[in-house]
Design an enzyme around this catalytic site. Structure first.
Site, mmCIF file in Angstrom:
data_model
loop_
_atom_site.group_PDB
_atom_site.id
_atom_site.type_symbol
_atom_site.label_atom_id
_atom_site.label_comp_id
_atom_site.label_asym_id
_atom_site.label_seq_id
_atom_site.Cartn_x
_atom_site.Cartn_y
_atom_site.Cartn_z
ATOM 1 N N SER A 173 -34.188 -11.525 42.493
ATOM 2 C CA SER A 173 -35.118 -10.844 41.594
ATOM 3 C C SER A 173 -36.306 -11.735 41.220
ATOM 4 C CB SER A 173 -34.335 -10.390 40.365
ATOM 5 O OG SER A 173 -35.095 -9.556 39.557
ATOM 6 N N ASP A 342 -31.472 -0.063 44.505
ATOM 7 C CA ASP A 342 -32.016 -1.062 43.584
ATOM 8 C C ASP A 342 -33.149 -0.456 42.750
ATOM 9 O OD1 ASP A 342 -33.293 -3.315 42.409
ATOM 10 O OD2 ASP A 342 -32.544 -4.607 44.025
ATOM 11 N N HIS A 372 -29.370 -3.500 42.130
ATOM 12 C CA HIS A 372 -29.977 -4.805 41.858
ATOM 13 C C HIS A 372 -28.961 -5.838 41.386
ATOM 14 C CE1 HIS A 372 -33.593 -7.164 41.438
ATOM 15 N NE2 HIS A 372 -33.226 -7.560 40.246
#
Ligand code: NAG
Ligand code: NAG
Ligand code: NAG
Ligand code: NAG
Ligand code: NAG
Ligand code: NAG
Length: 403
Positions: A173, A342, A372
């Protein structure tokens, strides 16, 4: 959407202690031991050798990094090096807190790697500065671009000197958005010491983000203005005395929804039974300015440096508009690991990233049927086999630990 917004509101209020103004007495004995442990405590508890390192950036932030190796061993030199960098409002902890056979950090350590875990400026472990304290406004004047410009290069220099090795970087991320900044700038300390780059839940363009918290901040100018108006510089700091872990122990599904406001969570592929431990470590804190930067790029659907306004942009960049982050200048291989559902790294946003990586000699793309958070808290970590396959390609003389 409605239920999510309500849960988000309750979660934010409880996190900010407005909802439970008197500290609710929580019987911590009802929680699993790992819930409230610091990273070194958790590693000692699980019997992984752990070291703490302090890395000072060129602009004065003192970052706390942790280093672990295989269970039941002692730290040794010469093992291939992996540096794993966490995401937004996160820390080193969540990389190692899934069930032991599913936690990516522990799998990497047990596979025989020398694993270094970063902590971004402003999270619970990286609150020191050579000049400022956290009560100084100046401390909080950073976004992910400064992590790319200063944190990542400082870490590469430090870790490569400490281990005398080149580095396999794994970002999750925000750990990828900052690496794309560093690589597009051709940061020498990074390029000179980089072995491979694996991007889990990769983010650069964020126009299609579905995370309720980030989407609302991006779209609702009043919301972000209200936050700015409070003068609060630190966004969702880490709090020990949380109600969430207890909630998660008793109602993991509801608790999953709460964190879903920030990331996505889904019982069918995420290990919600572990949520009570995870939420004891989340959110881990960042700056409000960083949230504004995310919000700007969500609104503009562009991948740009922070927009300080015309006057501020002249001051910082010598031009009226915040410059683009030049992904097309990235000239190293990039290995993208993408979750089909995600909500932060939306597949269509990743596609824009992929199409802009025109200078990279090798872009690979793996798609998985999860979201995610699944890279950290997934039930099915088959994707780690593919991570090891990439690492093996770059580490032919891999040193395996025999148990
Ligand atoms: C975690 O909770 C236990 C049980 O209440 C307590 O003894 C311990 O000191 C706590 N650890 C931290 C780091 O707060
Ligand atoms: C680590 O040590 C414990 C206790 O001696 C043992 O039960 C466990 O099997 C060992 N695990 C590994 C991976 O060596
Ligand atoms: C960070 O600051 C705290 C509180 O001022 C202090 O106790 C600690 O020693 C500092 N750590 C480092 C690495 O500078
Ligand atoms: C969770 O995942 C399952 C299987 O992919 C899907 O059918 C379901 O709609 C998802 N739930 C939510 C709340 O997104
Ligand atoms: C785990 O995921 C892989 C693909 O990523 C899939 O092939 C496999 O069937 C999954 N295993 C389980 C038990 O769901
Ligand atoms: C690209 O990287 C993958 C993963 O490491 C590797 O298998 C493949 O051979 C590479 N392709 C090229 C053209 O270097």
């Amino acid at each position: 959407m409605g239920i999510k917004v309500i849960i988000l509101t309750v979660a934010l209020l409880s996190l900010s202690n407005c909802f439970f103004p008197t500290k609710t007495p929580i019987d911590l004995n009802h929680l699993p031991a790992l819930t409230n442990m610091t990273f070194p405590e958790a590693m000692n508890y699980l019997n992984y050798p752990v070291e703490t390192h302090y890395i000072t950036t060129q602009d004065g932030y003192i970052l706390t990094f942790f280093r672990i190796q295989a269970k039941n061993t002692t730290i040794k030199s010469g093992l291939p090096v992996v540096y794993f960098q966490h995401g937004l409002e996160d820390s080193s902890d969540t990389i190692c807190l899934n069930d032991e056979e599913n936690a990516p950090g522990l799998l990497i350590a047990n596979e025989g790697y020398d694993l270094w875990l970063g902590n971004s400026r402003g999270n619970r472990y990286s609150l020191n500065h050579t000049k400022y304290t956290t009560s100084d406004k100046q401390f909080w004047q950073f976004t992910f671009q400064h992590m790319g410009e200063y944190d990542v290069p400082a870490a590469f220099e430090y870790i490569s000197k400490a281990t005398n090795q080149k580095i396999n970087y794994i970002g999750h991320s925000q750990g990828t958005i900052q690496m794309f900044v560093a690589l597009s700038r051709h940061e020498k300390k990074v390029l000179n010491n980089l072995k491979s780059y694996i991007a889990l839940g990769p983010v650069a363009w964020v126009g299609q983000i579905k995370s309720v918290l980030l989407r609302s901040m991006g779209e609702s100018k009043p919301l972000i203005d209200a936050i700015i108006a409070t003068g609060i510089q630190q966004f969702l700091p880490y709090k020990q005395e949380e109600v969430l872990p207890l909630l998660c122990t008793y109602v993991p599904q509801l608790c999953g929804l709460t964190l879903e406001a920030l990331m996505d969570m889904n019982d069918s592929y995420d290990n919600l039974k572990r949520m009570n431990i995870f939420v004891g470590h989340l959110p881990a804190g960042t700056s409000t300015l960083n949230m504004r930067h995310w919000a700007q790029n969500i609104r503009s659907k562009e991948y740009r440096y922070f927009d300080y306004g015309t006057a501020g942009n002249y001051l910082h960049y010598g031009q009226a508009k915040a410059p683009k982050i030049e992904v097309e200048k990235i000239n190293v291989p990039v290995h993208l690991f993408v979750g089909q559902t995600d909500e932060l790294a939306d597949v269509s946003d990743v596609e824009i990233l992929r199409q802009n990586l025109i200078g990279s000699p090798n872009v690979t793309y793996n798609l998985y049927p999860f979201g995610h958070a699944s890279f950290l808290i997934g039930k099915n970590v088959t994707f780690m086999n593919d991570v090891f396959a990439v690492l093996n390609d770059y580490n032919q003389k891999e040193t395996k630990i025999q148990f």
